[in-house]
Design an enzyme around this catalytic site. Sequence first.
Site, PDB file in Angstrom:
ATOM      1  N   ARG A 289     -25.322 125.515 -47.317  1.00  0.00           N
ATOM      2  CA  ARG A 289     -26.447 124.900 -46.410  1.00  0.00           C
ATOM      3  C   ARG A 289     -25.944 124.697 -45.136  1.00  0.00           C
ATOM      4  NH1 ARG A 289     -29.239 120.132 -49.871  1.00  0.00           N
ATOM      5  NH2 ARG A 289     -30.670 120.782 -48.174  1.00  0.00           N
TER       6      ARG A 289
ATOM      7  N   ARG B 159     -35.103 119.645 -58.432  1.00  0.00           N
ATOM      8  CA  ARG B 159     -36.716 119.711 -58.167  1.00  0.00           C
ATOM      9  C   ARG B 159     -37.317 121.058 -58.918  1.00  0.00           C
ATOM     10  NH1 ARG B 159     -37.169 115.056 -55.587  1.00  0.00           N
ATOM     11  NH2 ARG B 159     -35.695 114.750 -53.885  1.00  0.00           N
TER      12      ARG B 159
ATOM     13  N   ASP C 261     -40.254 118.292 -50.040  1.00  0.00           N
ATOM     14  CA  ASP C 261     -39.555 117.921 -51.509  1.00  0.00           C
ATOM     15  C   ASP C 261     -40.701 118.382 -52.811  1.00  0.00           C
ATOM     16  OD1 ASP C 261     -37.089 117.892 -50.197  1.00  0.00           O
ATOM     17  OD2 ASP C 261     -37.028 115.823 -50.361  1.00  0.00           O
TER      18      ASP C 261
ATOM     19  N   LYS D 101     -33.008 124.590 -48.592  1.00  0.00           N
ATOM     20  CA  LYS D 101     -32.657 123.372 -49.681  1.00  0.00           C
ATOM     21  C   LYS D 101     -31.663 123.315 -50.798  1.00  0.00           C
ATOM     22  CE  LYS D 101     -35.647 120.800 -47.302  1.00  0.00           C
ATOM     23  NZ  LYS D 101     -34.934 119.575 -46.674  1.00  0.00           N
TER      24      LYS D 101
ATOM     25  N   SER E   6     -36.432 117.562 -39.268  1.00  0.00           N
ATOM     26  CA  SER E   6     -35.501 117.210 -40.075  1.00  0.00           C
ATOM     27  C   SER E   6     -35.003 115.821 -39.915  1.00  0.00           C
ATOM     28  CB  SER E   6     -34.342 118.211 -40.102  1.00  0.00           C
ATOM     29  OG  SER E   6     -33.185 117.588 -40.909  1.00  0.00           O
TER      30      SER E   6
ATOM     31  N   SER F 157     -33.826 108.592 -50.394  1.00  0.00           N
ATOM     32  CA  SER F 157     -33.458 108.474 -48.886  1.00  0.00           C
ATOM     33  C   SER F 157     -32.927 107.160 -48.637  1.00  0.00           C
ATOM     34  CB  SER F 157     -34.854 108.969 -48.017  1.00  0.00           C
ATOM     35  OG  SER F 157     -35.017 110.479 -48.342  1.00  0.00           O
TER      36      SER F 157
HETATM   37  C1  S3P Z   1     -34.128 113.890 -46.318  1.00  0.00           C
HETATM   38  C2  S3P Z   1     -34.762 114.765 -45.478  1.00  0.00           C
HETATM   39  C3  S3P Z   1     -35.135 115.940 -46.023  1.00  0.00           C
HETATM   40  C4  S3P Z   1     -35.252 115.860 -47.385  1.00  0.00           C
HETATM   41  C5  S3P Z   1     -34.405 115.509 -48.353  1.00  0.00           C
HETATM   42  C6  S3P Z   1     -34.208 114.088 -47.778  1.00  0.00           C
HETATM   43  C7  S3P Z   1     -33.484 112.595 -45.845  1.00  0.00           C
HETATM   44  O1  S3P Z   1     -34.354 116.885 -45.508  1.00  0.00           O
HETATM   45  O2  S3P Z   1     -35.839 117.277 -47.827  1.00  0.00           O
HETATM   46  O3  S3P Z   1     -34.522 115.632 -49.945  1.00  0.00           O
HETATM   47  O4  S3P Z   1     -33.402 111.561 -46.851  1.00  0.00           O
HETATM   48  O5  S3P Z   1     -33.358 112.496 -44.793  1.00  0.00           O
HETATM   49  P1  S3P Z   1     -34.227 117.566 -44.078  1.00  0.00           P
HETATM   50  O6  S3P Z   1     -33.912 116.547 -43.277  1.00  0.00           O
HETATM   51  O7  S3P Z   1     -33.298 118.664 -44.233  1.00  0.00           O
HETATM   52  O8  S3P Z   1     -35.919 118.024 -43.933  1.00  0.00           O
END
Ligand code: S3P
Length: 428
Positions: A121, A388, A314, A341, A166, A22
């Site tokens: 998605r 994952r 995750d 996901k 999210s 992230s």
């Molecule tokens: C992420 C947010 C999450 C996570 C993804 C990375 C991010 O997703 O599952 O692996 O970097 O902002 P969501 O925002 O859809 O929950």
Amino acid sequence: MQIKVQSVIDLKGKIEVPGDKSISHRGVMFGAIAEGTTEIHNFLMGEDCLSTIACFRQMGIDIDVEDEKVIVQGKGLYGLQEADNVLDVGNSGTTTRLMIGILAGQKFNSVINGDASIRKRPMGRVTKPLKLMGAQIMGREEDTKAPLAIKGGNLKPFEYNSPVASAQVKSAIILAGLYTEGFTKVTEPEKSRDHTERMLKAFGAELEVEGLSVTVKGGGKLTGQKIEVPGDISSAAFFLVAGAIIPGAEVLVENVGINPTRDGVIEVLKNMGADIELTNLREATGEPVADILVRGSKLKGTKIAGDLIPRLIDEIPVLAVAAAIAQGETIIADAEELKVKESNRITAVVTELKRFGVDIVEQPDGMIIRGGNPLKGGAVCESYHDHRIAMSMIIAGLAAQGETIINNSECINISFPGFMELVERLKR
Ligand code: S3P
């Protein structure tokens, strides 16, 4: 690629996992729209983050990659150029949703596409609010699925109550908010990861966090920064679970980001009775970091639900492996998000853990696992092309009797190049 995993007797040693996914994505994106140079250390060289680099290069940004150091020559909020081809996000949801937020503010046209998983998605969660801000976005299924065409510009300040917790949705709106003359506010039902808020503030954005709301002021400027990316807790999680479930194991994972919006896995493993110690607590570029020591112990079932879910979303596939070993029942609820996901992670985890003989029942919002029986050997698992899921089944394979096979495991490179080498290094 097929991976064969043998049951391990013991796991011992000290490792570092690659940089946080992230934070790596955000470093490139914010660096690209900042003024001056952004230097990112310990960048995750996984395929997802490389997709982000490729997309911003296509929009005229110079990005230099040397080992795990990435240097981005920012061109300011309005310095991106129209790409001469489709922006290919590969398998990366974060690239897609955050980049749509930035593209919504540009005075040019863009087309975004990705792999088969990305095209399934839900993108309506970002395209709908961004259209309300004034962006024009077209795509399949009423503009909710990639490929998406975006004509940005002329965005209005906006107040949005997001129906989902999210970080990708929250970040897309905050980024679009930078391209308005005024204040944009996003409120979420539960707190999701806050790397965008922390990093944008460091880049000089005027941004305020109040409980579940974030307000950003548009029309300012960002300034390039030096970023030290901590190890990814989502990658460390595989080794935290492995260390917790293998009797006698002792694993030290050094330099892990323990941001409180991401550390649910530690809380849950502790609730399950795991022997986990955090040492050497420190900060790296506004993010808390620690070394995490885990020792094998007897685990018990637990409940994972409510506002814990966004803090470990995750990590649920690998926590399900811990639950399969733990004595008693584990209930995972309020986790419908798992269905959208990289794969439907509820169905994938339930189907694959059944191959090890685990007593596990699929629920609409999670699963119920009755753990404590030894995991059967001989399982042949599918990855669903989901990194994952592949890595979680490899961890299950370490604890299972005999040999386990995981098919289509090249997807591990999406987030964790070098994963198998670290597994091998710890094996005794
Ligand atoms: C992420 C947010 C999450 C996570 C993804 C990375 C991010 O997703 O599952 O692996 O970097 O902002 P969501 O925002 O859809 O929950």
